[in-house]
Scaffold this active site. Structure first.
Site, short mmCIF file in Angstrom:
data_model
loop_
_atom_site.label_atom_id
_atom_site.label_comp_id
_atom_site.label_asym_id
_atom_site.label_seq_id
_atom_site.Cartn_x
_atom_site.Cartn_y
_atom_site.Cartn_z
N HIS A 54 0.84 -1.19 0.00
CA HIS A 54 0.00 0.00 0.00
C HIS A 54 0.88 1.24 0.00
O HIS A 54 1.64 1.47 0.95
CB HIS A 54 -0.92 0.00 1.23
CG HIS A 54 -1.91 1.13 1.24
ND1 HIS A 54 -3.17 1.01 0.68
CD2 HIS A 54 -1.82 2.39 1.70
CE1 HIS A 54 -3.81 2.16 0.82
NE2 HIS A 54 -3.02 3.02 1.43
N SER A 55 0.79 2.02 -1.05
CA SER A 55 1.57 3.25 -1.12
C SER A 55 0.90 4.35 -0.30
O SER A 55 -0.31 4.57 -0.41
CB SER A 55 1.73 3.70 -2.58
OG SER A 55 2.47 2.74 -3.30
N GLN A 73 -9.25 1.22 0.65
CA GLN A 73 -8.42 0.06 0.34
C GLN A 73 -7.54 -0.33 1.53
O GLN A 73 -7.36 -1.52 1.81
CB GLN A 73 -7.54 0.33 -0.88
CG GLN A 73 -8.26 0.22 -2.21
CD GLN A 73 -7.30 0.27 -3.37
OE1 GLN A 73 -6.28 0.94 -3.33
NE2 GLN A 73 -7.62 -0.44 -4.43
N GLY A 95 1.63 9.65 -3.99
CA GLY A 95 1.29 10.14 -5.33
C GLY A 95 1.88 9.31 -6.46
O GLY A 95 2.36 9.86 -7.45
N ARG A 96 1.83 7.97 -6.32
CA ARG A 96 2.47 7.06 -7.29
C ARG A 96 3.93 7.41 -7.48
O ARG A 96 4.50 7.30 -8.56
CB ARG A 96 1.72 7.04 -8.63
CG ARG A 96 0.28 6.50 -8.53
CD ARG A 96 -0.27 6.06 -9.89
NE ARG A 96 -0.24 7.10 -10.88
CZ ARG A 96 -1.17 8.05 -11.02
NH1 ARG A 96 -2.24 8.06 -10.24
NH2 ARG A 96 -1.06 8.98 -11.96
N THR A 116 -5.68 11.78 -14.14
CA THR A 116 -4.55 11.70 -13.21
C THR A 116 -3.22 11.43 -13.91
O THR A 116 -2.17 11.92 -13.50
CB THR A 116 -4.83 10.62 -12.13
OG1 THR A 116 -3.72 10.52 -11.25
CG2 THR A 116 -5.10 9.25 -12.74
N ASP A 128 3.57 6.34 -13.49
CA ASP A 128 3.74 5.71 -12.18
C ASP A 128 5.23 5.54 -11.94
O ASP A 128 5.91 4.82 -12.68
CB ASP A 128 3.03 4.35 -12.15
CG ASP A 128 2.92 3.75 -10.75
OD1 ASP A 128 3.77 4.07 -9.89
OD2 ASP A 128 2.00 2.95 -10.52
N ARG A 130 6.64 4.44 -9.08
CA ARG A 130 6.94 3.58 -7.94
C ARG A 130 7.86 2.42 -8.32
O ARG A 130 7.74 1.85 -9.40
CB ARG A 130 5.64 3.03 -7.34
CG ARG A 130 4.84 4.09 -6.60
CD ARG A 130 3.50 3.58 -6.15
NE ARG A 130 2.62 3.29 -7.28
CZ ARG A 130 1.36 2.87 -7.14
NH1 ARG A 130 0.86 2.68 -5.93
NH2 ARG A 130 0.61 2.64 -8.20
N LYS A 156 2.28 -4.25 -9.89
CA LYS A 156 2.82 -4.70 -8.60
C LYS A 156 3.25 -6.16 -8.66
O LYS A 156 4.36 -6.51 -8.22
CB LYS A 156 1.79 -4.48 -7.49
CG LYS A 156 1.55 -3.02 -7.15
CD LYS A 156 0.58 -2.87 -5.99
CE LYS A 156 0.40 -1.41 -5.61
NZ LYS A 156 -0.52 -1.24 -4.47
#
Length: 202
Positions: A54-55, A73, A95-96, A116, A128, A130, A156
Protein backbone atom coordinates in the site's frame (compact mmCIF):
# COMPACT_ATOMS: atom_id res chain seq x y z
CA UNK A 1 18.27 -6.90 4.94
CA UNK A 2 18.15 -6.81 8.76
CA UNK A 3 15.06 -6.03 10.81
CA UNK A 4 15.60 -2.87 12.84
CA UNK A 5 12.64 -2.87 15.22
CA UNK A 6 9.51 -4.89 16.02
CA UNK A 7 6.80 -3.28 18.12
CA UNK A 8 3.19 -4.28 18.85
CA UNK A 9 0.60 -1.61 18.06
CA UNK A 10 -3.16 -1.86 18.70
CA UNK A 11 -5.14 -0.43 15.77
CA UNK A 12 -8.63 1.07 15.70
CA UNK A 13 -10.28 2.50 12.60
CA UNK A 14 -12.95 5.17 12.37
CA UNK A 15 -15.69 2.55 11.88
CA UNK A 16 -14.70 0.81 15.12
CA UNK A 17 -12.78 -2.12 13.61
CA UNK A 18 -9.92 -3.16 15.88
CA UNK A 19 -6.94 -5.43 15.49
CA UNK A 20 -3.31 -5.65 16.56
CA UNK A 21 -0.30 -5.31 14.31
CA UNK A 22 3.36 -6.03 14.81
CA UNK A 23 5.00 -3.06 13.11
CA UNK A 24 8.40 -3.90 11.65
CA UNK A 25 11.13 -1.52 10.49
CA UNK A 26 14.23 -2.34 8.46
CA UNK A 27 17.82 -1.24 8.04
CA UNK A 28 19.41 -0.62 4.65
CA UNK A 29 16.46 -0.68 2.26
CA UNK A 30 17.38 0.03 -1.35
CA UNK A 31 15.77 3.47 -1.57
CA UNK A 32 16.69 4.60 1.97
CA UNK A 33 13.07 5.37 2.86
CA UNK A 34 11.26 4.53 6.10
CA UNK A 35 8.85 1.87 4.86
CA UNK A 36 6.89 -0.26 7.35
CA UNK A 37 5.65 -3.83 7.40
CA UNK A 38 2.59 -4.58 9.52
CA UNK A 39 2.32 -8.24 10.43
CA UNK A 40 -1.37 -9.01 10.89
CA UNK A 41 -3.16 -12.14 12.01
CA UNK A 42 -1.58 -15.51 12.66
CA UNK A 43 -0.94 -17.54 9.52
CA UNK A 44 -0.60 -21.27 10.10
CA UNK A 45 2.86 -22.73 9.71
CA UNK A 46 3.65 -23.14 6.03
CA UNK A 47 0.76 -20.98 4.83
CA UNK A 48 1.44 -18.44 2.09
CA UNK A 49 0.88 -14.95 3.55
CA UNK A 50 -1.60 -12.49 2.10
CA UNK A 51 0.28 -9.29 1.26
CA UNK A 52 -0.83 -5.80 0.36
CA UNK A 53 1.72 -3.27 -0.88
CA UNK A 54 0.00 0.00 0.00
CA UNK A 55 1.57 3.25 -1.12
CA UNK A 56 1.21 6.08 1.36
CA UNK A 57 -1.62 8.50 0.58
CA UNK A 58 -1.83 11.23 3.18
CA UNK A 59 -4.94 12.79 1.66
CA UNK A 60 -6.83 9.49 1.48
CA UNK A 61 -5.40 7.48 4.38
CA UNK A 62 -5.34 10.30 6.94
CA UNK A 63 -7.87 12.91 5.83
CA UNK A 64 -10.42 10.70 4.10
CA UNK A 65 -10.16 12.32 0.68
CA UNK A 66 -12.85 11.15 -1.71
CA UNK A 67 -10.71 11.83 -4.79
CA UNK A 68 -9.10 8.37 -4.58
CA UNK A 69 -9.88 4.95 -3.13
CA UNK A 70 -6.74 4.65 -0.99
CA UNK A 71 -8.28 5.04 2.47
CA UNK A 72 -10.97 2.40 1.94
CA UNK A 73 -8.42 0.06 0.34
CA UNK A 74 -6.17 0.39 3.38
CA UNK A 75 -9.03 -0.34 5.76
CA UNK A 76 -10.17 -3.33 3.69
CA UNK A 77 -6.65 -4.74 3.42
CA UNK A 78 -5.98 -4.63 7.17
CA UNK A 79 -9.09 -6.68 7.95
CA UNK A 80 -8.60 -9.16 5.11
CA UNK A 81 -4.97 -9.77 6.03
CA UNK A 82 -5.71 -10.00 9.75
CA UNK A 83 -8.31 -12.68 9.01
CA UNK A 84 -5.88 -15.04 7.26
CA UNK A 85 -2.47 -13.79 8.32
CA UNK A 86 0.10 -11.84 6.35
CA UNK A 87 1.69 -8.46 5.85
CA UNK A 88 0.66 -4.96 4.90
CA UNK A 89 3.65 -3.10 3.50
CA UNK A 90 3.13 0.63 3.99
CA UNK A 91 5.38 2.21 1.39
CA UNK A 92 6.42 5.86 1.47
CA UNK A 93 5.64 6.49 -2.21
CA UNK A 94 3.08 9.29 -2.12
CA UNK A 95 1.29 10.14 -5.33
CA UNK A 96 2.47 7.06 -7.29
CA UNK A 97 5.99 8.09 -6.39
CA UNK A 98 5.94 11.81 -7.27
CA UNK A 99 5.47 13.15 -3.74
CA UNK A 100 2.72 14.97 -1.87
CA UNK A 101 3.17 18.49 -3.27
CA UNK A 102 3.41 17.24 -6.85
CA UNK A 103 0.31 15.12 -6.29
CA UNK A 104 -1.61 18.19 -5.20
CA UNK A 105 -0.28 20.08 -8.22
CA UNK A 106 -1.65 17.20 -10.32
CA UNK A 107 -5.01 17.58 -8.56
CA UNK A 108 -5.10 21.22 -9.68
CA UNK A 109 -4.53 20.15 -13.28
CA UNK A 110 -7.24 17.50 -12.94
CA UNK A 111 -9.63 20.27 -11.91
CA UNK A 112 -8.89 21.83 -15.31
CA UNK A 113 -9.94 18.64 -17.12
CA UNK A 114 -6.89 16.37 -17.22
CA UNK A 115 -7.01 12.85 -15.88
CA UNK A 116 -4.55 11.70 -13.21
CA UNK A 117 -2.00 10.35 -15.73
CA UNK A 118 -2.22 13.33 -18.08
CA UNK A 119 -1.61 15.59 -15.10
CA UNK A 120 1.48 13.66 -14.05
CA UNK A 121 2.91 13.93 -17.56
CA UNK A 122 2.17 17.67 -17.73
CA UNK A 123 4.29 18.05 -14.59
CA UNK A 124 7.17 16.12 -16.14
CA UNK A 125 6.54 12.84 -14.34
CA UNK A 126 5.88 9.30 -15.54
CA UNK A 127 2.47 7.69 -15.17
CA UNK A 128 3.74 5.71 -12.18
CA UNK A 129 7.19 6.21 -10.65
CA UNK A 130 6.94 3.58 -7.94
CA UNK A 131 9.67 0.97 -7.55
CA UNK A 132 9.03 -2.10 -5.40
CA UNK A 133 12.65 -3.17 -4.84
CA UNK A 134 12.46 -2.21 -1.16
CA UNK A 135 9.17 -4.11 -0.82
CA UNK A 136 10.79 -7.25 -2.22
CA UNK A 137 13.68 -6.82 0.22
CA UNK A 138 11.22 -6.52 3.11
CA UNK A 139 9.34 -9.65 2.10
CA UNK A 140 12.53 -11.64 1.66
CA UNK A 141 13.75 -10.54 5.09
CA UNK A 142 10.43 -11.69 6.58
CA UNK A 143 10.75 -15.08 4.88
CA UNK A 144 7.81 -14.38 2.57
CA UNK A 145 9.37 -15.50 -0.69
CA UNK A 146 5.96 -16.70 -1.97
CA UNK A 147 2.90 -14.51 -1.42
CA UNK A 148 -0.74 -14.08 -2.30
CA UNK A 149 -0.95 -10.45 -3.43
CA UNK A 150 -3.92 -8.18 -2.72
CA UNK A 151 -4.05 -5.64 -5.54
CA UNK A 152 -5.85 -4.36 -8.62
CA UNK A 153 -2.58 -3.14 -10.16
CA UNK A 154 -0.83 -5.60 -12.51
CA UNK A 155 2.45 -3.69 -12.25
CA UNK A 156 2.82 -4.70 -8.60
CA UNK A 157 2.77 -8.42 -9.28
CA UNK A 158 4.97 -7.97 -12.35
CA UNK A 159 7.62 -6.06 -10.42
CA UNK A 160 7.59 -8.49 -7.49
CA UNK A 161 8.08 -11.46 -9.79
CA UNK A 162 10.92 -9.68 -11.59
CA UNK A 163 12.51 -9.06 -8.17
CA UNK A 164 12.42 -12.72 -7.23
CA UNK A 165 9.26 -12.93 -5.10
CA UNK A 166 6.83 -15.62 -6.24
CA UNK A 167 3.26 -14.36 -6.51
CA UNK A 168 1.08 -17.45 -6.16
CA UNK A 169 -2.23 -15.67 -6.65
CA UNK A 170 -3.45 -12.13 -7.17
CA UNK A 171 -6.60 -11.21 -5.26
CA UNK A 172 -8.43 -8.02 -6.23
CA UNK A 173 -9.41 -5.45 -3.67
CA UNK A 174 -12.99 -4.25 -3.44
CA UNK A 175 -14.33 -1.44 -5.59
CA UNK A 176 -14.58 1.76 -3.56
CA UNK A 177 -16.32 4.47 -5.57
CA UNK A 178 -17.47 7.94 -4.69
CA UNK A 179 -18.88 10.76 -6.77
CA UNK A 180 -15.42 12.35 -6.69
CA UNK A 181 -13.31 9.37 -7.74
CA UNK A 182 -15.11 7.57 -10.58
CA UNK A 183 -13.14 9.40 -13.28
CA UNK A 184 -9.91 8.61 -11.41
CA UNK A 185 -10.79 4.90 -11.28
CA UNK A 186 -11.74 4.91 -14.97
CA UNK A 187 -8.32 6.40 -15.78
CA UNK A 188 -6.56 3.64 -13.83
CA UNK A 189 -8.42 1.02 -15.86
CA UNK A 190 -7.72 2.74 -19.19
CA UNK A 191 -4.07 3.69 -18.68
CA UNK A 192 -2.61 0.96 -16.47
CA UNK A 193 -5.12 -1.90 -16.80
CA UNK A 194 -6.18 -1.97 -13.17
CA UNK A 195 -8.67 -4.78 -12.55
CA UNK A 196 -11.46 -2.62 -11.15
CA UNK A 197 -14.98 -3.80 -12.01
CA UNK A 198 -16.86 -0.52 -12.12
CA UNK A 199 -19.80 -2.26 -13.82
CA UNK A 200 -20.49 -4.12 -10.58
CA UNK A 201 -21.26 -0.86 -8.77
CA UNK A 202 -22.92 1.13 -11.55
Amino acid sequence: MPVRTRVTVPLEFADGYRTTAEVITFTGLADGKEHLALALGSPAAGDVPLVRMHSECMTGDVFGSQRCDCGPQLREAVERIATVGGYLLYLRQEGRGIGLYAKLDAYALQDLGMDTYEANRALGHADDERDYTAAAQMLTTLGAETVDLLTNNPDKSRQLRDLGVEVRTVRPTGVHTSAANVRYLQAKIAHTQHTIDLASVS
